[in-house]
Design a protein around this motif. Structure first.
Motif, PDB file in Angstrom:
ATOM      1  N   LEU A 147      26.199  45.897  -1.200  1.00  0.00           N
ATOM      2  CA  LEU A 147      26.838  44.802  -1.920  1.00  0.00           C
ATOM      3  C   LEU A 147      25.810  44.007  -2.723  1.00  0.00           C
ATOM      4  CD1 LEU A 147      29.482  43.334  -2.463  1.00  0.00           C
ATOM      5  CD2 LEU A 147      29.095  41.961  -0.413  1.00  0.00           C
ATOM      6  N   SER A 148      24.637  43.838  -2.151  1.00  0.00           N
ATOM      7  CA  SER A 148      23.579  43.140  -2.886  1.00  0.00           C
ATOM      8  C   SER A 148      23.109  43.974  -4.069  1.00  0.00           C
ATOM      9  CB  SER A 148      22.400  42.833  -1.956  1.00  0.00           C
ATOM     10  OG  SER A 148      21.707  44.015  -1.581  1.00  0.00           O
ATOM     11  N   TYR A 149      22.971  45.296  -3.879  1.00  0.00           N
ATOM     12  CA  TYR A 149      22.582  46.161  -4.993  1.00  0.00           C
ATOM     13  C   TYR A 149      23.587  46.050  -6.136  1.00  0.00           C
ATOM     14  CZ  TYR A 149      19.155  48.554  -1.982  1.00  0.00           C
ATOM     15  OH  TYR A 149      18.086  48.843  -1.172  1.00  0.00           O
ATOM     16  N   ALA A 150      24.881  46.083  -5.791  1.00  0.00           N
ATOM     17  CA  ALA A 150      25.922  46.051  -6.819  1.00  0.00           C
ATOM     18  C   ALA A 150      25.881  44.744  -7.608  1.00  0.00           C
ATOM     19  CB  ALA A 150      27.297  46.253  -6.176  1.00  0.00           C
ATOM     20  N   THR A 151      25.829  43.619  -6.909  1.00  0.00           N
ATOM     21  CA  THR A 151      25.839  42.333  -7.600  1.00  0.00           C
ATOM     22  C   THR A 151      24.544  42.089  -8.372  1.00  0.00           C
ATOM     23  OG1 THR A 151      25.137  41.330  -5.498  1.00  0.00           O
ATOM     24  CG2 THR A 151      27.472  41.202  -6.060  1.00  0.00           C
ATOM     25  N   THR A 272      11.949  43.828  -4.023  1.00  0.00           N
ATOM     26  CA  THR A 272      13.189  43.451  -4.709  1.00  0.00           C
ATOM     27  C   THR A 272      13.563  42.017  -4.391  1.00  0.00           C
ATOM     28  OG1 THR A 272      13.963  45.747  -4.548  1.00  0.00           O
ATOM     29  CG2 THR A 272      15.607  44.067  -5.040  1.00  0.00           C
ATOM     30  N   TRP A 273      13.447  41.651  -3.126  1.00  0.00           N
ATOM     31  CA  TRP A 273      13.761  40.281  -2.707  1.00  0.00           C
ATOM     32  C   TRP A 273      12.850  39.280  -3.412  1.00  0.00           C
ATOM     33  CZ3 TRP A 273      11.498  36.082  -0.389  1.00  0.00           C
ATOM     34  CH2 TRP A 273      12.348  35.133   0.171  1.00  0.00           C
ATOM     35  N   LEU A 274      11.572  39.598  -3.525  1.00  0.00           N
ATOM     36  CA  LEU A 274      10.621  38.690  -4.164  1.00  0.00           C
ATOM     37  C   LEU A 274      10.917  38.519  -5.650  1.00  0.00           C
ATOM     38  CD1 LEU A 274       7.267  39.821  -2.476  1.00  0.00           C
ATOM     39  CD2 LEU A 274       8.520  37.678  -2.084  1.00  0.00           C
ATOM     40  N   ILE A 275      11.282  39.598  -6.325  1.00  0.00           N
ATOM     41  CA  ILE A 275      11.585  39.518  -7.754  1.00  0.00           C
ATOM     42  C   ILE A 275      12.733  38.545  -8.012  1.00  0.00           C
ATOM     43  CG2 ILE A 275      12.522  40.791  -9.722  1.00  0.00           C
ATOM     44  CD1 ILE A 275       9.602  41.356  -9.292  1.00  0.00           C
ATOM     45  N   PHE A 276      13.805  38.701  -7.243  1.00  0.00           N
ATOM     46  CA  PHE A 276      14.967  37.843  -7.478  1.00  0.00           C
ATOM     47  C   PHE A 276      14.758  36.437  -6.900  1.00  0.00           C
ATOM     48  CE2 PHE A 276      16.848  42.044  -8.064  1.00  0.00           C
ATOM     49  CZ  PHE A 276      17.470  41.850  -9.285  1.00  0.00           C
ATOM     50  N   ALA A 277      13.871  36.314  -5.905  1.00  0.00           N
ATOM     51  CA  ALA A 277      13.499  34.986  -5.430  1.00  0.00           C
ATOM     52  C   ALA A 277      12.745  34.235  -6.523  1.00  0.00           C
ATOM     53  CB  ALA A 277      12.648  35.094  -4.167  1.00  0.00           C
ATOM     54  N   ILE A 278      11.885  34.954  -7.237  1.00  0.00           N
ATOM     55  CA  ILE A 278      11.167  34.345  -8.372  1.00  0.00           C
ATOM     56  C   ILE A 278      12.155  33.930  -9.453  1.00  0.00           C
ATOM     57  CG2 ILE A 278       9.546  34.827 -10.247  1.00  0.00           C
ATOM     58  CD1 ILE A 278       8.012  36.637  -8.296  1.00  0.00           C
ATOM     59  N   TYR A 279      13.122  34.798  -9.737  1.00  0.00           N
ATOM     60  CA  TYR A 279      14.141  34.490 -10.741  1.00  0.00           C
ATOM     61  C   TYR A 279      14.854  33.178 -10.408  1.00  0.00           C
ATOM     62  CZ  TYR A 279      18.491  34.901 -13.430  1.00  0.00           C
ATOM     63  OH  TYR A 279      19.560  34.656 -14.261  1.00  0.00           O
ATOM     64  N   LEU A 280      15.334  33.059  -9.182  1.00  0.00           N
ATOM     65  CA  LEU A 280      16.069  31.858  -8.790  1.00  0.00           C
ATOM     66  C   LEU A 280      15.151  30.635  -8.710  1.00  0.00           C
ATOM     67  CD1 LEU A 280      18.396  33.392  -6.055  1.00  0.00           C
ATOM     68  CD2 LEU A 280      19.013  32.729  -8.390  1.00  0.00           C
ATOM     69  N   GLY A 297      14.984  38.992 -14.669  1.00  0.00           N
ATOM     70  CA  GLY A 297      16.152  39.720 -14.200  1.00  0.00           C
ATOM     71  C   GLY A 297      16.152  41.169 -14.642  1.00  0.00           C
ATOM     72  N   SER A 298      15.649  41.432 -15.847  1.00  0.00           N
ATOM     73  CA  SER A 298      15.576  42.807 -16.346  1.00  0.00           C
ATOM     74  C   SER A 298      14.622  43.651 -15.512  1.00  0.00           C
ATOM     75  CB  SER A 298      15.135  42.800 -17.818  1.00  0.00           C
ATOM     76  OG  SER A 298      16.033  42.066 -18.617  1.00  0.00           O
ATOM     77  N   ILE A 299      13.516  43.054 -15.107  1.00  0.00           N
ATOM     78  CA  ILE A 299      12.573  43.765 -14.227  1.00  0.00           C
ATOM     79  C   ILE A 299      13.253  44.112 -12.914  1.00  0.00           C
ATOM     80  CG2 ILE A 299      10.412  43.538 -12.934  1.00  0.00           C
ATOM     81  CD1 ILE A 299       9.398  41.714 -15.181  1.00  0.00           C
ATOM     82  N   GLY A 300      14.067  43.191 -12.412  1.00  0.00           N
ATOM     83  CA  GLY A 300      14.776  43.436 -11.161  1.00  0.00           C
ATOM     84  C   GLY A 300      15.689  44.643 -11.227  1.00  0.00           C
ATOM     85  N   PHE A 301      16.269  44.929 -12.385  1.00  0.00           N
ATOM     86  CA  PHE A 301      17.153  46.086 -12.543  1.00  0.00           C
ATOM     87  C   PHE A 301      16.429  47.379 -12.170  1.00  0.00           C
ATOM     88  CE2 PHE A 301      18.946  49.549 -15.058  1.00  0.00           C
ATOM     89  CZ  PHE A 301      20.298  49.443 -14.764  1.00  0.00           C
ATOM     90  N   PHE A 302      15.215  47.553 -12.672  1.00  0.00           N
ATOM     91  CA  PHE A 302      14.461  48.775 -12.416  1.00  0.00           C
ATOM     92  C   PHE A 302      13.885  48.799 -10.997  1.00  0.00           C
ATOM     93  CE2 PHE A 302      14.291  47.876 -16.976  1.00  0.00           C
ATOM     94  CZ  PHE A 302      14.826  49.062 -17.486  1.00  0.00           C
ATOM     95  N   VAL A 303      13.539  47.634 -10.473  1.00  0.00           N
ATOM     96  CA  VAL A 303      13.020  47.570  -9.107  1.00  0.00           C
ATOM     97  C   VAL A 303      14.093  47.980  -8.105  1.00  0.00           C
ATOM     98  CG1 VAL A 303      12.124  46.019  -7.321  1.00  0.00           C
ATOM     99  CG2 VAL A 303      11.284  45.836  -9.661  1.00  0.00           C
ATOM    100  N   ILE A 304      15.343  47.587  -8.364  1.00  0.00           N
ATOM    101  CA  ILE A 304      16.438  47.976  -7.469  1.00  0.00           C
ATOM    102  C   ILE A 304      16.577  49.483  -7.411  1.00  0.00           C
ATOM    103  CG2 ILE A 304      18.939  47.924  -7.152  1.00  0.00           C
ATOM    104  CD1 ILE A 304      18.942  45.115  -8.295  1.00  0.00           C
ATOM    105  N   TRP A 305      16.497  50.136  -8.565  1.00  0.00           N
ATOM    106  CA  TRP A 305      16.656  51.593  -8.579  1.00  0.00           C
ATOM    107  C   TRP A 305      15.486  52.296  -7.885  1.00  0.00           C
ATOM    108  CZ3 TRP A 305      21.087  53.550  -8.885  1.00  0.00           C
ATOM    109  CH2 TRP A 305      22.075  53.014  -9.706  1.00  0.00           C
ATOM    110  N   ILE A 306      14.294  51.721  -7.988  1.00  0.00           N
ATOM    111  CA  ILE A 306      13.158  52.278  -7.250  1.00  0.00           C
ATOM    112  C   ILE A 306      13.398  52.151  -5.751  1.00  0.00           C
ATOM    113  CG2 ILE A 306      10.692  52.050  -6.762  1.00  0.00           C
ATOM    114  CD1 ILE A 306      10.303  51.118  -9.633  1.00  0.00           C
TER     115      ILE A 306
END
Length: 325
Positions: A147-151, A272-280, A297-306
C-alpha cells in the motif's frame, strides 16, 4: 464439477492487458480531443473494468488457496496494480481530472505486462507458503508495504510530471523578450490572484508575454494541482511505509531472531523511508514547494523500484521468496 479459475488465467491476463492498452489510448486521445466527453467516459469505464477483474481474481486466489495473495512476486505485482487502480479511481473521482488516468494507467499496464509476460509460468502459480511466511504478520506487513509502494509511486509519478511541465514552462518563458518582464509582472500577478492560485517563488519570476496566454495559465494551474496532489498522496503513503517497516522488524525478530539484519530489502526500504522523510521534512519545516520538492519526489520513484524489484535481481538476503531467479 468444481470451478477452477486457473484454467482461465491466460484469458484473464490477456483481457486485463488489452483493456489497459485501450484505456490508455482513450485517456491520451481525451487530452487531445478535449471536448469529446464520450472518450473520457469510455476510458473511465475501461479503468473500472480492469479494477473489477483484478480484484475478483485476487479475491478468488485468496479464497481458493486460504492465504492472502501476496505469497510470491507475481501476486504482489497484481496486488500493486490493483491498489494503483483503486487510488487512481478515487483521486480521479475527487479531482475530475483526466491527467490522473493518463499517468497511472500506463504505469499499471507496465506492471501487469511485466507480471504476465516476463515472469515464468511457474512463478505465476500459487505455491505453499514457506515457513517464514506462515505467520499472522504476513497480511499486516506485506499489505502495508504494498500500500505504501502504491501511494508513494502515485505521488512521485506526479512529481516527475510536475518537473517536466515546469521545465517546459520555464523554457517557453526564456524564449521571450526580457523587455516585457517589468511591464507584465503586475498584470500576471493580478491574473494569478483572480484564479486563486498559490504558487511558490519560482513562478513569481515568470512574467513574459507568452505566460499571459491561456495555455500557459492552464499549465500554471496544472502545476499547482500536481504539487498539491503529490504532497497529499506522499503524506498518506509515508505512514504506511513506516508501519510496514516496523511490523516487518517485529516479524523478522519472530522468524529470524533479529529485528534488523541489513538485508538488501531492509536496507533499501530504509533508504526509501529516508528519501520521503526528507521530502516531507523540507516541505513542512523549510516551506519548500514546487520544483524543489518535486525533484526529491522524483528520486523516490526510482528508489521504490530498486527496493521492490531491483534487489530481487541480486538473489541474496533473507527475502529469498522474492528472487527473480
Amino acid at each position: 464439477m468444481q470451478f477452477n479459475l486457473e484454467n482461465y488465467h491466460n484469458i484473464l491476463s490477456d483481457t486485463i492487458f488489452l483493456t489497459l492498452c485501450l484505456t490508455m489510448i482513450l485517456y491520451w486521445l481525451s487530452l487531445i480531443l478535449t471536448k469529446n466527453i464520450i472518450l473520457v467516459k469510455c476510458a473511465k469505464f475501461g479503468g473500472g473494468t480492469c479494477l473489477t477483474i483484478l480484484f475478483f481474481y485476487l479475491s478468488w486466489r485468496w479464497y481458493n488457496y486460504k492465504f492472502f495473495p501476496l505469497s510470491n512476486l507475481y501476486e504482489s505485482l497484481l496486488f500493486l496494480a490493483c491498489l494503483l487502480l483503486i487510488i487512481y479511481k478515487y483521486i480521479e473521482y475527487k479531482t475530475k481530472s483526466k491527467i490522473i488516468g493518463s499517468l497511472i494507467i500506463p504505469l499499471t499496464l507496465l506492471i501487469q505486462g511485466f507480471a504476465s509476460l516476463s515472469l515464468p509460468i511457474i512463478m505465476q502459480k500459487s505455491s505453499p507458503l514457506v515457513p517464514s511466511l506462515q505467520s499472522n504478520w504476513l497480511m499486516l506487513h506485506v499489505s502495508m508495504m504494498m500500500l505504501s509502494y502504491a501511494t508513494l509511486l502515485f505521488g512521485s509519478l506526479l512529481s516527475i510530471f510536475y518537473v517536466i511541465i515546469s521545465n517546459k514552462l520555464q523554457s517557453n518563458n526564456n524564449n521571450n523578450n526580457n523587455s516585457s518582464l517589468n511591464t507584465n509582472h503586475q498584470k500576471y500577478s493580478l491574473q494569478l490572484k483572480s484564479t486563486s492560485l498559490i504558487l511558490n517563488n519560482e513562478y513569481k519570476n515568470i512574467t513574459s508575454e507568452n505566460i499571459l496566454e491561456t495555455k500557459n495559465l492552464n499549465r500554471i494551474r496544472l502545476l499547482f494541482n500536481l504539487d498539491n496532489w503529490s504532497y497529499r498522496t506522499i503524506g498518506i503513503g509515508f505512514p504506511f511505509l513506516t508501519v510496514g517497516i516496523i511490523s516487518g522488524a517485529v516479524w523478522a525478530n519472530e522468524a529470524w531472531g533479529s529485528y534488523w539484519s541489513w538485508d538488501p530489502k531492509e536496507t533499501w526500504a530504509l533508504i526509501t523511508w529516508l528519501i520521503f522523510a526528507i521530502y516531507l521534512h523540507v516541505r513542512i519545516t523549510k516551506n519548500w514547494t514546487g520544483k524543489k520538492t518535486a525533484i526529491v519526489g522524483s528520486i523516490g520513484f526510482f528508489v521504490i523500484w530498486i527496493c521492490y524489484l531491483g534487489v530481487n535481481f541480486l538473489g541474496k538476503g533473507l527475502h529469498s521468496y522474492g528472487w527473480l531467479n
